[in-house]
Design an enzyme around this catalytic site. Structure first.
Site, short mmCIF file in Angstrom:
data_model
loop_
_atom_site.label_atom_id
_atom_site.label_comp_id
_atom_site.label_asym_id
_atom_site.label_seq_id
_atom_site.Cartn_x
_atom_site.Cartn_y
_atom_site.Cartn_z
N SER A 34 0.85 -1.20 0.00
CA SER A 34 0.00 0.00 0.00
C SER A 34 0.88 1.24 0.00
O SER A 34 2.10 1.16 0.07
CB SER A 34 -0.91 0.00 1.23
N LYS A 35 0.20 2.38 -0.06
CA LYS A 35 0.89 3.67 -0.18
C LYS A 35 1.94 3.86 0.93
O LYS A 35 2.99 4.46 0.69
CB LYS A 35 -0.17 4.77 -0.12
N ARG A 36 1.63 3.37 2.11
CA ARG A 36 2.58 3.62 3.21
C ARG A 36 3.91 2.90 3.02
O ARG A 36 4.89 3.19 3.69
CB ARG A 36 1.94 3.32 4.57
#
Ligand code: GLU
Length: 468
Positions: A241-243
């Site tokens: 994911s983005k993180r």
């Protein structure tokens, strides 16, 4: 039998890296077998639908160089066909209308939960006689008749043989009460109508396969070959994911990765051909086989992607890199800047991991004095630094042969006579004055490229500014 694969993304507004790899593997397999690679946009969620989101998918595929055959199919446009098939299943007794109220369904869910049953729908309308009284005001859904006993086995090209007990499969809905088809029905009808022979997708869809097979069986249609690939995880083992730094193809593009590097890296993530790490798309097409897709989940590793990208950057044609750099930085270079960069590119491209890093290294060639001196660079322009800059302005200005070797010699001589031989004491103020930062590629070569006039001009301007 000619192979037909498909890529059926839901337009969410970004192309997830996992989806991009799914597209790649479908593309590779189709091209490897001289088959077809089709695109279907699963755009049935009208509330959230936007044409821009569709464009993101198209652009990402285009950027990766994944050309699809035929026109893209809109799933929403096929809704009448889906509804027709649901009615056909109803007419032949393979499906039935269910008039359960929301409260009844809730009760069923509750008691299944209490009893620890996975399947919860009690099939109460499955065998109801046609004249059974219907509750007022309830629009029925259409449910498929799933097998009640026994088990179903799927022969998956990646996962091997997977078996589930049929009691785990409910009589699921194929047509909602508002008349819209469900994903489960639409995907089967579309895959059939598009002649799809191989379904290669993420293993988060493996469970759906058993449901979809119920529909295939009810219609007497031939099932595709299935290959469910493990998901791509972040370095910590959670779903990417983005993180983790990036989750979409657009993120990777913005970070300055080249499409061929992204393709190469994603292909290796879950598939291998011996020990080969670097290979072209043509090689991958020649080598790709579903059987070589790994069964275990792959972890995304930015350091590896950097290494692959560094390789492709070093190999890329200089003029292409210059154009990419313009696109990346969204600037049109002045002719003089472009000419300087052309001379510097051979050295620069070997050391930059991404276009972003290249843009930073290229700054020395792309700016004209006066420019801003950042905070870290300012530290090197204290009294001592300023003096060094002033002295070097004269020394370098006096050189007849302004070549990297000569410049280096002059700087070393000055360091020897004035700075106890510490070259850094000379180069850091020079770097600050010439680039406005405290980082840059080799300054000697850069000074030769920007020339004596521009070098001395920058040093003078910086010295003056530092005096004020
Ligand atoms: N639209 C689905 C998704 O984006 C794909 C379904 C499939 O591959 O069958 O996950």
């Amino acid at each position: 039998m000619s192979v037909v694969t498909r890529f059926p993304p839901s337009p969410t507004g970004f192309m997830h890296i996992g989806n991009a790899r799914t597209a790649l593997f479908n593309y590779l397999y189709a091209r490897h077998t001289d088959g077809k690679f089709l695109l279907r946009i699963e755009d049935t969620d009208r509330a959230r639908h936007s044409e821009e989101a569709v464009l993101v998918i198209m652009n990402s595929l285009h950027w990766m160089g994944l050309t699809y055959d035929n026109d893209a199919v809109s799933q929403f446009a096929q809704k009448d066909r889906h509804t027709g098939v649901a009615k056909e299943l109803l007419a032949k007794g393979a499906a039935y209308e269910c008039y359960c109220t929301a409260e009844e369904l809730e009760e069923m869910r509750e008691s299944a939960k209490k009893e620890g049953r996975q399947s919860w729908y009690d099939r109460r309308w499955r065998d109801a006689p046609a004249d059974a009284p219907k509750p007022d005001g309830v629009q029925p859904v259409i449910r498929i008749k799933a097998p009640i006993d026994g088990e179903t086995t799927v022969q998956d090209e990646v996962q091997g043989e997977v078996t589930v007990k049929n009691e785990q499969i409910d009589d699921f809905i194929i047509l909602r009460s508002d008349g819209t088809p469900t994903y489960m029905l639409a995907v089967v009808v579309d895959d059939h109508d598009m002649g799809v022979t191989h379904v290669i997708r993420g293993d988060d869809h493996l469970n759906n396969t058993f449901r979809q097979n119920v529909i295939y069986d009810a219609l007497g249609w031939e099932k595709p070959v299935y290959a469910h690939m493990p998901l791509i995880l972040g370095p910590d083992g959670a779903k990417l994911s983005k993180r983790h730094g990036a989750q979409s193809v657009e993120d990777l593009k913005e970070m300055g990765y080249l499409p061929e590097a992204v393709n190469n890296y994603l292909m290796r993530l879950g598939w291998s051909h011996g020990d080969d790490e670097i290979f072209s798309m043509d090689q991958a097409i020649a080598w790709f086989d579903i059987k070589d897709v790994n069964k275990s989940a792959a972890k995304f590793d930015f350091a590896k992607l950097d290494a692959v990208n560094t390789h492709y950057m070093a190999e890329a044609d200089n003029s292409r890199l210059l154009n990419l750099l313009e696109d990346f930085a969204q600037v049109k270079m002045k002719d003089i800047h472009r000419a300087r960069l052309e001379k510097a590119m051979d050295e620069l491209k070997g050391r930059a991991a991404t276009l972003k890093a290249l843009a930073e290294d290229a700054r020395i060639y792309l700016q004209d004095a006066p420019f801003e001196i950042d905070e870290k660079a300012q530290k090197h322009l204290d009294e001592d630094g300023k003096q060094t800059v002033a002295a070097l302005t004269d020394i370098l200005g006096g050189l007849d042969d302004f070549s990297a070797g000569n410049i280096e010699q002059a700087c070393r001589d000055y360091a020897k006579t004035h700075k106890d031989g510490k070259l850094g004491k000379v180069m850091m103020p020079l770097r600050a004055a010439l680039t406005g930062t405290d980082k840059s590629p080799s300054l000697f070569h850069a000074m030769e490229i920007i020339g004596k006039e521009e070098t001395c001009k920058r040093l003078k301007v910086t010295f003056k500014a530092a005096q004020e």
